[in-house]
Structure formats: structure tokens, C-alpha cells
Design a protein around this motif. Structure first.
Motif, PDB file in Angstrom:
ATOM      1  N   TYR A  86     -40.295 -15.184  -6.893  1.00 16.06           N
ATOM      2  CA  TYR A  86     -40.472 -13.741  -7.013  1.00 16.06           C
ATOM      3  C   TYR A  86     -41.539 -13.451  -8.058  1.00 16.06           C
ATOM      4  N   HIS A  87     -42.648 -12.846  -7.622  1.00 14.01           N
ATOM      5  CA  HIS A  87     -43.722 -12.426  -8.520  1.00 14.01           C
ATOM      6  C   HIS A  87     -43.419 -10.990  -8.932  1.00 14.01           C
ATOM      7  N   ALA A  88     -42.846 -10.820 -10.118  1.00 10.11           N
ATOM      8  CA  ALA A  88     -42.297  -9.528 -10.540  1.00 10.11           C
ATOM      9  C   ALA A  88     -43.350  -8.676 -11.232  1.00 10.11           C
ATOM     10  N   SER A 107     -45.878  -9.087 -17.030  1.00  9.69           N
ATOM     11  CA  SER A 107     -45.923  -8.567 -18.398  1.00  9.69           C
ATOM     12  C   SER A 107     -44.726  -9.098 -19.170  1.00  9.69           C
ATOM     13  N   ARG A 108     -44.849  -9.085 -20.488  1.00  7.27           N
ATOM     14  CA  ARG A 108     -43.719  -9.514 -21.313  1.00  7.27           C
ATOM     15  C   ARG A 108     -42.593  -8.495 -21.228  1.00  7.27           C
ATOM     16  N   TYR A 125     -44.368 -16.253 -17.562  1.00  5.56           N
ATOM     17  CA  TYR A 125     -45.234 -15.097 -17.822  1.00  5.56           C
ATOM     18  C   TYR A 125     -46.656 -15.408 -17.361  1.00  5.56           C
ATOM     19  N   LEU A 126     -47.153 -14.600 -16.440  1.00  6.88           N
ATOM     20  CA  LEU A 126     -48.525 -14.741 -15.950  1.00  6.88           C
ATOM     21  C   LEU A 126     -49.127 -13.345 -15.811  1.00  6.88           C
ATOM     22  N   PRO A 127     -49.962 -12.925 -16.758  1.00  4.59           N
ATOM     23  CA  PRO A 127     -50.503 -11.562 -16.683  1.00  4.59           C
ATOM     24  C   PRO A 127     -51.458 -11.385 -15.514  1.00  4.59           C
ATOM     25  N   ASN A 128     -51.646 -10.145 -15.129  1.00  5.58           N
ATOM     26  CA  ASN A 128     -52.619  -9.836 -14.080  1.00  5.58           C
ATOM     27  C   ASN A 128     -54.035 -10.113 -14.581  1.00  5.58           C
ATOM     28  N   ILE A 288     -47.564 -23.400 -14.658  1.00 10.19           N
ATOM     29  CA  ILE A 288     -46.386 -22.774 -14.052  1.00 10.19           C
ATOM     30  C   ILE A 288     -46.081 -23.379 -12.682  1.00 10.19           C
ATOM     31  N   LEU A 289     -47.111 -23.574 -11.865  1.00  5.99           N
ATOM     32  CA  LEU A 289     -46.899 -24.130 -10.521  1.00  5.99           C
ATOM     33  C   LEU A 289     -46.388 -25.562 -10.572  1.00  5.99           C
TER      34      LEU A 289
END
Length: 352
Positions: A86-88, A107-108, A125-128, A288-289
Motif C-alpha cells: 500500500y503506497h499511502a 510523508s512522515r 517513508y518515501l517522499p514524493n 525499501i524494495l
């Protein structure tokens, strides 16, 4: 590494929004790490894969990335038995994510939400991405104030903008703009106030792309600080907060910023943006992957044994609190039902 399939309902104009564009950017960055493709699930599109067709095939070596908030519960059911992430973006949709689905947050603020709501899930956590096209082109800034109508509060549109229009040049955007980079580069100040919009929809601002994109283009920002905006906006250091106390106070500060040759807000955005550019995001995404792939290697062979948070846990805690109150008052040979009514009332939501 498993293939990545990024699921979106569609890609035509009816689905245009910040979430879609952010997902497409992450897809393009993921292609530099592993085999990644776009998949639609509400409508078939020329040149894109369609989910129903894929599910007829062997999906063991595929990871499905789901992100469209309102569709998540149905997608989880449809993809049962598959590897799902899930990419939230936004939070507050009132669904739960099982612990066998990793969560990547933009976002945090969103990470904190899911850290509380899904404490036993893998969370990252992976920002846009703020793509390189958003930069200061050193153009003539002939627009004093730029405002996008979509997501703007009633205060902004009905009180602040009408008064500003008599004092400076205001451009109000009410339609989709293909190249907003030039508009940001022609503008001195960008106003963004989305708190009311997200409160009405009862979900959060997931990231807030436009203010950061405007900062990257050298704009001065007056913004709300709700949701994901609080990740990077820092009043008096890279922005100013909008809707403070009164319309007059906002106007005074905005006009001062427009007319000041040396604004007191730090305008060097390079340090802020470094972690949101493609290179840094690819580095994070690869880490992350790798972890997610290891998790999906482990999961089929070992069951989960961590007890999840449930209503029973809260009821147990409240029961203990009531019991302790009864014991306390029993010591003084004094008891009245109103003593424990506040505790019992807390159990009512669980009885429905």
C-alpha cells in the motif's frame, strides 16, 4: 527482485490529481531499479495493462502497488493471496491494513498515522518526487499573488482574494494547467490553504505537492500547515502561515512580502529540496524494495504471531480502570454509581 505493477483506476483527465501524478513519477523512478509497469483497473486503456487480465496469469513474481484511497478495501479483497504494497498518500480513510501488506508512506505525517493504526506492518517513508523541471528560471515575476481554486478554503476565495485584488495583481486558476512551472516562476507569492478542504472530506493532506513545487520555483509561500505540509513547511524560515487571526493581518504580511526586495523568508530552497529530487528517492526506493522482497520471501513460510490491537484490549484496560476505582472507594466505605459512569460511558462506542 519481483516485478512492480502500479495500480491506478485510469490515467485520463477524469483521474487527474496530485496523487496520480505522484504515482506516475514514482513508477518512472522504479523503472531504474527493476521491471515496473502501470496497470489500470477501472477502465481499459490502450498501451496499459489491465488488472483483470493479469490476475488470470501466475502472479507469484509480481508486487502490486495500490494507492487509490477509496478503492483500497476492494483492491485488498481482489488481490487476496498476491504480494501487495500500500503506497499511502492521504490518511484517515477509515480502513485497516493487515500486517502482511507493507506500507510505503509519502510523508512522515502519514507514517505516524499508520505507525499507530498498523503497528505490526512493515512501514517505510518515501517522499514524493519534485522533478527537476520545478526550478527557478529567473523570469520576470509579473504576478503578485497566485492562487489555485481547487482545494482552497472559503476564507481564501471569499474574503482574502477579493480584498487582495484591489491592492495587487492576483491570478486565480480555476482549470487544470499543463505547465504550472512557468506560472510559479512568474509569481511572487503563492497562496495555499487546504485545511478546510481535507477536513470536509475527512481525510488528510498526504503531501502537498504544490507548495513545495512553488518553493522550488522561487515563489514565496503562504500556506496552511495541515497533514503532510507539516513535514517540510517551516513558518518564518521557508514559508509563512496563512489565515492568521484576521484578513487584515494576512493582507499586511502578503503585501510586505510582495514589496520587499529582500524578503525575510529564506529563499534558498536547494537544501530543502535535495531529499525530494529523483536521485535521493531512487536511493531510498532501492533499499525499501530490497526489504519488501525479503519480507515476501519470508511471509509464505512463517505465520504471524503478534497479537493485533483490538477492541478487547481497550475493553480490558477500561474494565481494569473501573475495578481500581471500585477498590479505592470501597476502602472508604463509600460508593455511588456516578463514580464509575464516566468509565462505563467509554465502553459505549464498542457496543455498536
Amino acid at each position: 527482485m519481483r516485478k512492480l505493477y502500479f495500480l491506478v483506476p485510469g490515467t485520463d483527465k477524469s483521474f487527474f490529481c496530485g496523487g496520480l501524478f505522484a504515482e506516475l513519477k514514482i513508477l518512472n523512478l522504479a523503472k531504474e531499479i527493476c521491471h515496473s509497469e502501470l496497470v489500470t483497473y477501472r477502465q481499459r486503456e490502450i498501451g496499459n495493462l489491465f488488472l483483470d487480465d493479469i490476475l488470470k496469469q501466475d502472479v507469484k513474481n509480481i508486487i502490486f502497488i495500490i494507492s487509490w484511497g477509496f478503492d483500497i478495501p476492494n483492491l485488498i479483497k481482489k488481490l487476496k493471496g498476491c504480494n501487495v504494497v500500500y503506497h499511502a498518500h492521504s490518511s484517515g480513510y477509515r480502513f485497516n491494513i493487515p500486517s502482511y501488506i507493507p506500507i510505503i508512506t509519502v510523508s512522515r505525517n502519514t507514517m505516524g498515522y499508520w505507525g499507530q493504526k498498523a503497528p505490526h506492518s512493515p512501514i517505510y517513508y518515501l517522499p514524493n518526487q519534485i522533478s527537476d523541471e520545478f526550478r527557478n528560471l529567473n523570469l520576470t515575476r509579473d504576478i503578485d499573488v497566485l492562487v489555485q481554486k481547487r482545494k482552497s478554503s472559503r476564507y481564501l476565495l471569499e474574503q482574502l482574494v477579493p480584498q487582495l485584488q484591489s491592492k495587487c495583481r492576483v491570478v486565480l486558476i480555476s482549470t487544470f494547467v499543463e505547465d504550472i512551472t512557468k506560472l510559479f516562476n512568474h509569481s511572487k507569492v503563492y497562496l495555499y490553504d487546504s485545511a478546510e478542504y481535507w477536513a470536509q472530506h475527512r481525510v488528510s493532506e498526504g503531501f502537498g505537492l504544490q507548495p513545495m513545487e512553488a518553493i522550488a520555483c522561487g515563489c514565496q509561500i503562504f500556506s496552511s500547515l495541515n497533514g503532510g505540509l507539516s513535514d517540510y513547511l517551516d513558518p518564518e524560515f521557508n514559508c509563512q502561515k496563512i489565515a492568521i487571526y484576521s484578513t487584515g493581518y494576512d493582507i499586511q504580511r502578503i503585501l510586505k512580502t510582495i514589496n520587499s526586495p529582500t524578503p525575510n523568508i529564506i529563499n534558498d530552497s536547494s537544501q530543502l529540496l535535495i531529499n525530494y529530487r529523483g536521485k535521493k528517492i531512487i536511493e531510498r526506493l532501492e533499499v525499501i524494495l530490497n526489504e519488501i522482497n525479503l519480507f515476501f520471501d519470508y511471509k509464505p513460510h512463517f505465520p504471524s504471531d503478534i497479537k493485533i490491537l483490538s477492541k478487547e484490549i481497550w475493553i480490558e484496560a477500561l474494565t481494569k480502570k473501573i475495578w481500581n476505582k471500585l477498590r479505592f472507594y470501597k476502602r472508604f466505605k463509600f460508593f455511588h454509581p456516578f463514580i464509575i459512569l464516566p468509565c462505563i460511558s467509554k465502553l459505549i462506542p464498542f457496543s455498536s
